[in-house]
Design an enzyme around this catalytic site. Structure first.
Site, PDB file in Angstrom:
ATOM      1  N   PRO A 217      -0.052  -5.496   2.519  1.00 32.92           N
ATOM      2  CA  PRO A 217       1.033  -5.043   1.626  1.00 32.92           C
ATOM      3  C   PRO A 217       2.350  -5.674   2.067  1.00 32.92           C
ATOM      4  CG  PRO A 217       0.454  -3.305   3.176  1.00 32.92           C
ATOM      5  CD  PRO A 217      -0.526  -4.415   3.404  1.00 32.92           C
TER       6      PRO A 217
ATOM      7  N   ASP B  68       5.026  -7.706   6.588  1.00 31.85           N
ATOM      8  CA  ASP B  68       4.024  -6.655   6.423  1.00 31.85           C
ATOM      9  C   ASP B  68       4.745  -5.311   6.431  1.00 31.85           C
ATOM     10  OD1 ASP B  68       1.974  -4.782   6.678  1.00 31.85           O
ATOM     11  OD2 ASP B  68       0.774  -6.055   8.001  1.00 31.85           O
ATOM     12  N   HIS B  69       4.720  -4.638   5.276  1.00 32.52           N
ATOM     13  CA  HIS B  69       5.495  -3.400   5.134  1.00 32.52           C
ATOM     14  C   HIS B  69       4.872  -2.241   5.913  1.00 32.52           C
ATOM     15  CE1 HIS B  69       8.748  -1.177   3.696  1.00 32.52           C
ATOM     16  NE2 HIS B  69       8.633  -1.334   2.386  1.00 32.52           N
ATOM     17  N   ARG B  70       3.669  -2.429   6.424  1.00 28.93           N
ATOM     18  CA  ARG B  70       3.070  -1.384   7.259  1.00 28.93           C
ATOM     19  C   ARG B  70       3.714  -1.354   8.635  1.00 28.93           C
ATOM     20  NH1 ARG B  70      -3.028  -3.300   7.065  1.00 28.93           N
ATOM     21  NH2 ARG B  70      -1.886  -5.210   7.573  1.00 28.93           N
TER      22      ARG B  70
ATOM     23  N   ILE C 155       6.921  -3.293   9.291  1.00 31.85           N
ATOM     24  CA  ILE C 155       8.349  -3.580   9.205  1.00 31.85           C
ATOM     25  C   ILE C 155       8.948  -2.903   7.983  1.00 31.85           C
ATOM     26  CG2 ILE C 155      10.053  -5.428   8.967  1.00 31.85           C
ATOM     27  CD1 ILE C 155       7.833  -7.269  10.223  1.00 31.85           C
TER      28      ILE C 155
END
Length: 455
Positions: free
Chosen positions: A249, A425-427, A429
């Site tokens: 994601p 990576d939004h998981r 950052i």
């Protein structure tokens, strides 16, 4: 004396390659290190050189065929120029004389500085160009030790177990596809794919992990004539890696950096870089700035282990640089960039890029990156959305700088502005951290003194 030239080891879990071209024929007089064949593997395409000078007595491979590691690819009648080395070999071990030449291209030199996150053991490194760095335990984060020693020994090489630790995979849970269930790096990758997709079982091969999800193509011939062309190994490997990366994601953050002053400095000191054997490019400078930024924002120099619920912070900074070649996109890796000056970085980057374009780069020289930079400025465009190179968590894209009117001190001024695109990576950052990272990076380009103050 006749010397059998054998195909040296090409990297961990690479047992063979495709012969793309045979560059010599029987009767040709060759020099030492002259390329004999062009070989392509899943990771790279490169030339295999001769360890001796002499005359080609026989070629044992053909174009389009597979060549296995350790197999004889040619027989060379050594020339008189190679004779001075013979007395030394005779005095020490006459029976081993025929094996001495292949050892020159398959044994790494001693004293190579160890590196972290490598997928090869020291004794397995390819060495006919230069030996690749080897893994070092000093950089292994303590939290990985939870999966380091499974209760039952698993059939996997130490380098494969290290790779599993690096990406946070429990090696004992991986299903091996090799003989007697032996686990390869591809098996570990396939297991990681299955974990990311939420599957409870890991497929034995990387391609198979995705096969159940692919939809068959329509019959295009119903609309007109078509032509099919087989993907090269490099293109197929790129496609598989991109499928894996696409599961992350991601968000892409954009910004601009005013590099007007930087361009003046770059042109002023360009001759110093030329004298050092490199080229003072924006990419070389950006690599040094990125290394400093990763120290200030360590979450960008990490990998995510969803299985254990941990973030793996890397205590080394190895940066990948995307290189456009006629065979596709290759990503050589510069190691310990934080410990090198810009002149050294520019020289190493140019050498790696030339090896990539000249089909001489080895698979080990394209592994172990913790962050990647890709520069499309030489081609054009403004902003874009680069794809993360898993298991990294971020990638930075640079676009072509253009002169723009910028309002400052009550008036518009012409400034050279370079677009920046950071995919993350939004998981791992958050958006605010990404904005801070990109702004710090831009300000470091705008005012190089910031590197000395905070970098």
């Amino acid at each position: 004396m006749a010397t059998e030239v054998k195909l040296p080891e090409l990297g961990e879990n690479i047992t063979a390659g495709d012969v793309v071209r045979v560059l010599v024929k029987a009767g040709d007089v060759i020099e030492k290190d002259q390329p004999l064949i062009e070989l392509e593997t899943d990771k790279a395409s490169f030339d295999v050189p001769s360890p001796v000078a002499g005359t080609i007595a026989r070629i044992d491979v053909t174009e389009g065929a597979k060549a296995a590691v350790g197999s004889v690819i040619a027989l060379v009648e050594e020339s008189a120029a190679a004779a001075p080395e013979a007395p030394v070999a005779k005095a020490e071990a006459p029976a081993a004389k025929a094996e001495a030449a292949p050892a020159q291209i398959s044994t790494p030199e001693a004293g190579v500085e160890p590196r972290p996150q490598k997928h090869e053991e020291p004794a397995r490194q390819p060495g006919f160009a230069r030996p690749a760095p080897t893994p070092a335990g000093t950089h292994t984060p303590p939290q990985k030790e939870q999966v380091e020693k499974p209760a039952v020994p698993v059939p996997a090489a130490p380098s494969v177990r290290m790779f599993a630790r690096e990406i946070g995979v429990d090696i004992s849970a991986v299903r091996g596809s090799g003989p007697n269930g032996r686990i390869s790096v591809e098996d570990v990758k396939a297991h990681a794919k299955a974990l990311l997709s939420g599957s409870s079982m890991a497929a034995p091969a990387a391609a198979g992990a995705m096969s159940g999800r692919r939809q068959p193509l329509p019959d295009f011939s119903a609309f007109g004539s078509v032509r099919r062309e087989a993907m090269s190994k490099v293109r197929r490997k790129t496609a598989e890696q991109m499928e894996l990366s696409w599961r992350i994601p991601v968000v892409t953050q954009h910004d601009k950096a005013d590099i007007t002053h930087l361009e003046e400095l770059r042109h002023r000191f360009a001759k110093k870089a030329d004298a050092a054997g490199g080229k003072l490019t924006v990419t070389a400078i950006a690599l040094k700035v990125a290394a400093a930024a990763l120290k200030k924002f360590p979450q960008f120099n990490a990998s995510l282990d969803m299985e254990s619920g941990e973030i793996v912070f890397k205590e080394y900074i190895h940066l990948g640089v995307a290189v456009d070649t006629e065979r596709g996109l290759l990503v050589p890796v510069l190691r310990d960039v934080d410990n090198k000056n810009i002149l050294t970085i520019s020289k190493e980057m140019q050498e790696l890029a030339e090896k990539a374009r000249g089909k001489k780069i080895m698979p080990d020289e394209m592994s172990g990156a913790s962050f990647t930079i890709t520069n499309l400025g030489g081609i054009g465009g403004t902003f874009f959305t680069p794809i993360i190179n898993w298991p990294e968590v971020a990638i930075l894209g640079l676009s072509r700088a253009v002169m723009e009117p910028v309002y400052s001190n009550g008036a518009f001024q012409p400034r050279l502005m370079m677009p920046l695109s950071l995919t993350y990576d939004h998981r791992v950052i958050d958006g605010a951290d990404a904005a801070r990272f990109l702004r710090w990076f831009a300000e470091a380009l705008e005012e190089p003194l910031l590197l000395a103050l905070e970098g």
